[in-house]
Write an enzyme that holds these catalytic residues in place. Structure first.
Site, PDB file in Angstrom:
ATOM      1  N   CYS A  88      59.216  14.817 -33.049  1.00  0.00           N
ATOM      2  CA  CYS A  88      60.416  15.058 -33.859  1.00  0.00           C
ATOM      3  C   CYS A  88      60.284  16.274 -34.762  1.00  0.00           C
ATOM      4  O   CYS A  88      61.293  16.881 -35.130  1.00  0.00           O
ATOM      5  CB  CYS A  88      60.742  13.832 -34.709  1.00  0.00           C
ATOM      6  SG  CYS A  88      61.188  12.377 -33.753  1.00  0.00           S
ATOM      7  N   HIS A 348      70.209  13.751 -33.522  1.00  0.00           N
ATOM      8  CA  HIS A 348      68.810  14.160 -33.585  1.00  0.00           C
ATOM      9  C   HIS A 348      68.359  14.715 -32.231  1.00  0.00           C
ATOM     10  O   HIS A 348      67.741  14.013 -31.442  1.00  0.00           O
ATOM     11  CB  HIS A 348      67.961  12.946 -33.985  1.00  0.00           C
ATOM     12  CG  HIS A 348      66.499  13.192 -34.096  1.00  0.00           C
ATOM     13  ND1 HIS A 348      65.950  14.446 -34.288  1.00  0.00           N
ATOM     14  CD2 HIS A 348      65.443  12.329 -34.038  1.00  0.00           C
ATOM     15  CE1 HIS A 348      64.634  14.337 -34.355  1.00  0.00           C
ATOM     16  NE2 HIS A 348      64.303  13.068 -34.187  1.00  0.00           N
ATOM     17  N   CYS A 378      59.539  12.595 -40.235  1.00  0.00           N
ATOM     18  CA  CYS A 378      58.431  11.929 -39.575  1.00  0.00           C
ATOM     19  C   CYS A 378      58.420  12.364 -38.119  1.00  0.00           C
ATOM     20  O   CYS A 378      59.378  12.947 -37.615  1.00  0.00           O
ATOM     21  CB  CYS A 378      58.532  10.410 -39.705  1.00  0.00           C
ATOM     22  SG  CYS A 378      59.966   9.667 -38.906  1.00  0.00           S
TER      23      CYS A 378
END
Length: 397
Positions: A88, A348, A378
């Site tokens: 991510c 995302h 994170c």
């Protein structure tokens, strides 16, 4: 600008598409990344011959060097390319790597960002070790355990963060609702106009259309609708993660041109932002969702700043619980966090999000006359990363 400051001189991102059923379903990560890189370079006015490197985040896209592909296709043949994967945080780490190379004096001009197409992500197979059988395979972030299942981030990240910080279902849903409301308000008042460049998207019938507005935020969502969604794991007592308080699966790309201070001055380039510091951390995989609470203070210490010095924050909503937990545990004023939405609303696009956050922070702070910001998130496998930006007041036109 001092000679080896890392100065962001241009930014560009696509609008974010909803994976599988959205506008970018037939546009792969190579095409998205190429267009973002080319547009960032065009906006900068930098001679492509001056670019030393192209660094792009990529995640779950099969490996290879997608950054070199984008460099060649964008006409930057003389620059090498490297694909970064910190899951991510890949797009954010691409910016950090570019800044590090510039601050060390090794490079003067680097393009950095990320590209992601969940719609076209490849599927892998491998021979199972110890046998001749071929199995579907998905590169793991860590060894699978009950408390941190490798392929179920709703438990490993979302639920574990909620439990660790005492975040309720009601708090997560309220955060997600506000995320949608902020994103829709940003779209309506033009807050994303400067950062997004329109792209022509081909249809399967041979026609095309222009895509220029983030399509994932929901205008019609409400507290009642979010509360009515079923938890993803009803068999787990108290489980409170739903599709509504989790990030979407998305497509998109973002890029920026970063130069050293002397190059920017010599070429009359306006500094949009200066990269001041960054930090990444590792934690046990089951603690992934609260890892930003370690990365953020580490980055701030390196910048010589404190929580109270930061004007705006982006803390990615991989799940709403992550942003609520970080704000609560670090005592951050949540009115300053994700001011134009985040993962729950904007979506995302995994390898792109970190770069998108940086771009959004830059443009919002410029509208406010400058300031200091932190982008944090994170990342799967028990990681987190944070970056500190200083945005100067825009030059008078």
């Amino acid at each position: 600008m001092t000679e080896h400051e890392a100065v962001i001189v241009s930014t560009a991102r696509t609008a974010i598409g909803t994976a599988v059923k959205g506008s970018l379903v037939d546009v792969d990560a190579f095409a998205l990344g190429t267009q973002a890189v080319a547009e960032a370079v065009r906006r900068s006015g930098v001679d492509p011959a001056d670019i030393d490197d192209v660094v792009l985040g990529e995640s779950l896209y099969g490996g290879g060097d997608i950054a070199r592909y984008a460099a060649i296709e964008a006409g930057i043949v003389g620059a090498a390319g490297v694909a970064h994967n910190r899951h991510c945080a890949s797009g954010l780490v691409a910016v950090q790597t570019a800044a590090a190379s510039i601050r060390s004096g090794m490079d003067r001009v680097v393009v950095a960002g990320g590209t992601n197409s969940s719609s076209t992500a490849p599927r892998s197979k491998r021979r199972r070790p110890g046998s001749d059988e071929v199995e579907d395979w998905y590169s793991p972030t860590h060894r699978n355990t009950a408390e941190a299942p490798n392929f179920d981030m709703s438990i490993t990240v979302g639920w574990n963060a909620a439990v660790a910080a005492g975040v309720s279902r009601e708090e997560m849903d309220a955060w997600a609702l506000r995320s949608h409301q902020r994103a829709i308000a940003g779209i309506d008042n033009g807050s994303f106009t400067e950062e997004i460049f329109p792209i022509e998207v081909p249809r399967r019938d041979g026609t095309s259309f222009t895509f220029a507005v983030d399509e994932h935020p929901r205008r019609t969502t409400s507290a009642e609708k979010l509360a009515a969604l079923k938890p993803l794991h009803p068999e787990i007592e108290g489980f409170s993660i739903t599709a509504g308080n989790a990030a979407g699966a998305n497509d998109g790309a973002a890029a920026m041109v970063i130069t050293d201070g002397a190059y920017a001055d010599a070429h009359g380039l306006e500094p949009l932002a200066v990269v001041r510091a960054w930090a990444s951390v590792g934690v046990p995989p089951a603690q992934t969702g609260i890892a930003p609470t370690l990365a953020i203070p580490k980055a701030l210490r390196r910048a010589g700043l404190s929580i109270g010095d930061i004007d705006l924050w982006e803390i990615n909503e991989a799940f709403a619980s992550v942003s609520v937990a970080a704000s609560r545990l670090l005592e951050i004023d949540d009115s300053r966090v994700n001011f134009l939405g985040s993962g729950c609303s904007l979506g995302h696009p995994i390898a792109t999000t970190g770069a998108r956050q940086v771009i959004t922070l830059i443009h919002e702070l410029r509208r406010r006359g400058g300031g200091t910001a932190v982008s944090a998130m994170c990342a799967g496998g028990g990681m987190a990363s944070a970056l500190v930006l200083e945005v100067p007041a825009p030059r008078a036109s």
